[in-house]
Design a protein around this motif. Structure first.
Motif, PDB file in Angstrom:
ATOM      1  N   VAL A 157      81.542  28.327  66.154  1.00 32.07           N
ATOM      2  CA  VAL A 157      81.103  28.920  67.416  1.00 32.07           C
ATOM      3  C   VAL A 157      80.547  27.800  68.290  1.00 32.07           C
ATOM      4  N   GLU A 159      80.143  25.941  72.441  1.00 30.55           N
ATOM      5  CA  GLU A 159      79.907  26.288  73.848  1.00 30.55           C
ATOM      6  C   GLU A 159      81.193  26.773  74.515  1.00 30.55           C
ATOM      7  N   GLU A 160      82.315  26.139  74.166  1.00 31.47           N
ATOM      8  CA  GLU A 160      83.561  26.407  74.892  1.00 31.47           C
ATOM      9  C   GLU A 160      84.330  27.586  74.338  1.00 31.47           C
ATOM     10  N   GLY A 161      83.923  28.118  73.217  1.00 29.72           N
ATOM     11  CA  GLY A 161      84.667  29.185  72.587  1.00 29.72           C
ATOM     12  C   GLY A 161      84.691  28.955  71.096  1.00 29.72           C
ATOM     13  N   ARG A 162      85.675  29.527  70.438  1.00 30.30           N
ATOM     14  CA  ARG A 162      85.745  29.359  68.990  1.00 30.30           C
ATOM     15  C   ARG A 162      86.790  28.334  68.614  1.00 30.30           C
ATOM     16  N   GLN A 177      74.323  32.540  63.294  1.00 35.98           N
ATOM     17  CA  GLN A 177      73.990  33.961  63.213  1.00 35.98           C
ATOM     18  C   GLN A 177      75.198  34.897  63.098  1.00 35.98           C
ATOM     19  N   SER A 178      76.355  34.502  63.722  1.00 37.46           N
ATOM     20  CA  SER A 178      77.539  35.368  63.689  1.00 37.46           C
ATOM     21  C   SER A 178      78.043  35.636  62.273  1.00 37.46           C
TER      22      SER A 178
ATOM     23  N   ALA B 186      89.429  31.791  72.999  1.00 39.79           N
ATOM     24  CA  ALA B 186      88.404  31.982  74.015  1.00 39.79           C
ATOM     25  C   ALA B 186      87.753  33.339  73.825  1.00 39.79           C
ATOM     26  N   GLU B 188      85.065  34.072  72.715  1.00 39.56           N
ATOM     27  CA  GLU B 188      83.736  34.008  73.292  1.00 39.56           C
ATOM     28  C   GLU B 188      83.885  33.181  74.559  1.00 39.56           C
ATOM     29  N   ALA B 190      83.507  30.845  77.716  1.00 40.31           N
ATOM     30  CA  ALA B 190      82.791  29.589  77.856  1.00 40.31           C
ATOM     31  C   ALA B 190      81.529  29.833  78.672  1.00 40.31           C
ATOM     32  N   VAL B 191      80.419  29.378  78.171  1.00 36.88           N
ATOM     33  CA  VAL B 191      79.179  29.542  78.903  1.00 36.88           C
ATOM     34  C   VAL B 191      78.313  28.331  78.624  1.00 36.88           C
ATOM     35  N   TYR B 260      77.763  36.114  71.341  1.00 33.89           N
ATOM     36  CA  TYR B 260      76.669  35.287  70.838  1.00 33.89           C
ATOM     37  C   TYR B 260      76.455  34.018  71.678  1.00 33.89           C
ATOM     38  N   GLN B 263      73.466  34.014  73.893  1.00 35.05           N
ATOM     39  CA  GLN B 263      72.113  34.313  73.392  1.00 35.05           C
ATOM     40  C   GLN B 263      71.106  33.192  73.651  1.00 35.05           C
TER      41      GLN B 263
END
Ligand SMILES: Cc1cc2nc3c(=O)[nH]c(=O)nc-3n(C[C@H](O)[C@H](O)[C@H](O)COP(=O)(O)OP(=O)(O)OC[C@H]3O[C@@H](n4cnc5c(N)ncnc54)[C@H](O)[C@@H]3O)c2cc1C
Ligand SMILES: Nc1ncnc2c1ncn2[C@@H]1O[C@H](COP(=O)(O)O)[C@@H](O)[C@H]1O
Lengths: 255, 337
Positions: A157, A159-162, A177-178, B186, B188, B190-191, B260, B263
């Motif tokens: 996990v 910042e940019e994704g998985r 945590q995931s 993607a 999740e 991008a942040v 997540y 968070q």
């Protein structure tokens, strides 16, 4: 499969931690298993359930750290080992990695799972440093783990994704945590843990010499007191409140 | 004084704290930027524009995908051949790993998440938070080179001088890959909370709008998530207007309202924006430790006794479903948008 979960004991996050006379004080707040390391134990137990094998909880720390190891046992770990030695009082992450690597070799493992970082030091370096000392692949920040024969695949996990990564075992992992909520110790688990004897290994037992710390603390400070004078914004309607609040925010010149 | 600055990027997208590290390096003397990966020529050029004296570009197919081992080996090989006094990196998931490993190779240490760094003779003293920011420590590293990862937004970003040239030297990758990248998803979004100047966060409260009727056929849990998504849409509108990012409490993440990656808090991200607007967040200590360093905190909560008000500069007791859109409207007018 032999799995090791590396855990540390830290003051509870509700503790009022202060600097007193150059020392860290947390009053009478309890010491607990590092919250991130509960996920490491959870991840290890999930893999044991999926592939069979054993889970060993491993900790470097003072005698009191046995309590954190007992928590791992109560969650379902099969055994726990404490590495404790007066020569390890000023351990930095490089030192911790060297001692953990020696202990891991002595125990023997296919997979070692770490937490993301400690609450006290918060460096988040030990997992990768241990992997480097062992020469094993590092799969960090895993939110999902899948073992397939002699290899392991994780979903990192970031910042940019998985990011999906794969490596041969043995490997070092850290989890986030995931991975799933750490299970609560069962009644049976607590009973088993309270009766367990936890072997204590000295530096000599793991075949390591005391690592000289490279990173050391020069000064310890309380953060500057934050004057949180809260101004409550009120009004007859949401629009009126929003109007006032918007002016306040703009006056702060933070946009 | 010679400093290496590792420019962290993902497929050409640079973590802005890399430039902040570059500015810091320049204040000590010579700054050599390190850019790893294929197709990163633009990143190398940008490094010169942000003030690097020179760029070492490891444009090697072995580095196309980030892997801790090869990136760390390349870093330590370059450090061995160029002998910098200091290696600076922005604090990211990748740099914590590669710096950690390179430190083992170079027999030195890493000072992480540094918010202050002073030269001290031929070494450095770093200021960093410990115990979740409840304490601050000054630390030193006796190894050479000193390695430090810097906290985003702690140091000024240098100005960019468009078109400024300089030497870009190609260098080779080092080390053996012992893991493989199978792909990216993607799933999740991008942040980048660490670099956001404004963060608008939602907590469990974002699902609490009984007056919204979910589409037919949803069970209770689906209806809750659907409501929460309407709440987060309002939060996203405000965040977008203010040029900021969307944050969340753990309850919002655990509830499946948002991923997540958003968070904030102890088990999420520690952030330090200029403005943090918490909507429907109660203010548990594990959330507070992640955002208390924000310059201005605004709390919007139904409950006048919510602990979040204790750390807020401005507080509104009210329903976020009413206050947030009203604030967006008011801001739009005042900002002339
Ligand atoms: C080891 C550990 C690690 C943790 N890590 C984190 C972490 O990283 N980040 C984190 O956030 N938490 C973390 N937590 C969880 C933390 O303790 C809290 O449970 C969590 O922060 C609560 O989230 P919340 O404020 O959204 O929910 P709640 O506490 O349920 O608060 C919801 C709030 O919304 C308000 N509200 C409801 N409806 C509305 C409305 N319509 N308009 C306005 N306000 C409304 C309520 O008054 C209430 O104050 C952690 C806990 C543990 C044990
Ligand atoms: N003393 C220790 N004993 C066992 N494991 C540790 C110890 N210190 C750190 N770790 C592990 O390394 C992780 C990262 O620690 P750190 O690098 O200190 O942030 C923790 O989450 C633990 O899994």
């Amino acid at each position: 499969m032999k799995i090791i979960a590396c855990i540390k004991q830290v003051p509870d996050s509700e503790a009022k931690v202060k600097a007193e006379g150059g020392q860290v004080s947390w009053g009478d707040a309890p010491l607990v298993i590092n919250p991130f390391d509960e996920y490491a134990v959870e991840g290890a137990l999930q893999q044991k359930e999926a592939s069979g094998g054993t889970v060993t909880a491993l900790c470097i720390g003072p005698e009191s750290a046995k309590e954190a190891l007992k928590h791992a046992l109560a969650m379902g770990a099969d055994e726990a080992i404490l590495v404790s030695d007066p020569a390890l009082n000023d351990l930095d992450t490089v030192g911790a990695a060297k001692v953990l690597a020696a202990a891991i070799k002595k125990i023997g493992a296919d997979m070692v799972i770490f937490g993301r970082q400690t609450l006290d030091n918060g460096a988040g370096l030990t997992p990768a440093q241990t992997a480097r000392v062992l020469g094993w692949p590092m799969l960090g920040l895993a939110g999902q783990i899948k073992v397939d024969g002699g290899s392991v695949q994780v979903e990192r996990v970031l910042e940019e994704g998985r990011q999906s990564m794969k490596a041969n075992l043995p490997a070092v992992l850290s989890v986030v945590q995931s991975i799933g909520e750490p299970r609560y110790p069962s009644f049976m688990g607590i009973r088993k843990a309270s009766k367990a004897t936890i072997p204590v290994w000295s530096l000599g037992d793991v075949g390591a010499t005391a690592p000289a710390p490279i990173v050391t603390r020069a000064e310890l400070m309380n953060p500057p007191a934050q004057e949180a004078i809260t101004e409550m914004i009120t009004g007859e309607t949401p629009a009126e409140i929003a109007e006032k609040l918007a002016d306040k925010i703009l006056a702060e010149k933070v946009l | 004084m010679k400093t290496f600055v590792y420019i962290d990027h993902f497929k050409g997208d640079v973590q802005p704290a890399s430039w902040e590290a570059l500015g810091l390096a320049k204040s000590f003397g010579t700054a050599i930027a390190l850019v790893f990966g294929t197709g990163a020529d633009d990143v190398a050029k940008a490094a010169l524009e942000y003030g690097a004296d020179e760029v070492l570009l490891a444009d090697d197919s072995a580095l196309t995908d980030y892997r801790a081992e090869t990136y760390a080996s390349t870093l330590s090989a370059l450090a061995s051949s160029h002998s910098p006094n200091l290696i600076l990196l922005p604090t990211t998931a990748r740099t914590r790993e590669m710096a950690a490993m390179a430190a083992i190779d170079l027999n030195t240490g890493v000072l992480t998440d540094v918010s202050g760094l002073e030269a001290n003779g031929d070494s450095f003293i770093a200021t960093r938070p410990i115990y979740e920011g409840k304490l601050i420590e000054k630390t030193v590293c006796s190894g050479k080179p000193v390695m430090a990862t810097i906290r985003g937004r702690a140091f000024p970003k240098p100005n960019r001088e468009e078109g400024k040239g300089g030497t870009i030297t190609k260098v080779a990758a080092a080390g053996e890959a012992i893991s493989s990248v199978e792909g990216y998803s993607a799933a999740e979004s991008a942040v980048n909370l660490g670099d956001a100047g404004v963060i608008v966060s939602g907590g469990r409260g974002v699902s609490n709008n009984p007056s919204l009727t979910p589409p037919a056929g949803m069970d209770e849990k689906q209806a809750e998530v659907w409501r929460a998504q309407q709440g987060f849409a309002l939060i996203t509108d405000l965040a977008t207007l203010l040029g900021g990012a969307v944050g969340a409490s753990r309850a919002a993440v655990d509830g499946g309202y948002i991923t997540y990656a958003h968070q904030v808090g102890q088990t999420g991200k520690v952030v330090s924006p200029d403005l943090y607007i918490a909507c429907g967040v109660s203010g548990a200590i594990q959330h507070i430790v992640g955002m208390r360093n924000a310059k201005v905190i605004v709390a919007i909560n139904k409950d006048p006794d919510a602990p979040i008000f204790k750390v807020a500069r401005y507080g509104v007791v009210g329903d976020l479903f009413q206050v947030v859109p009203a604030l967006t409207e008011a801001m739009k007018k005042k900002l002339g948008k």
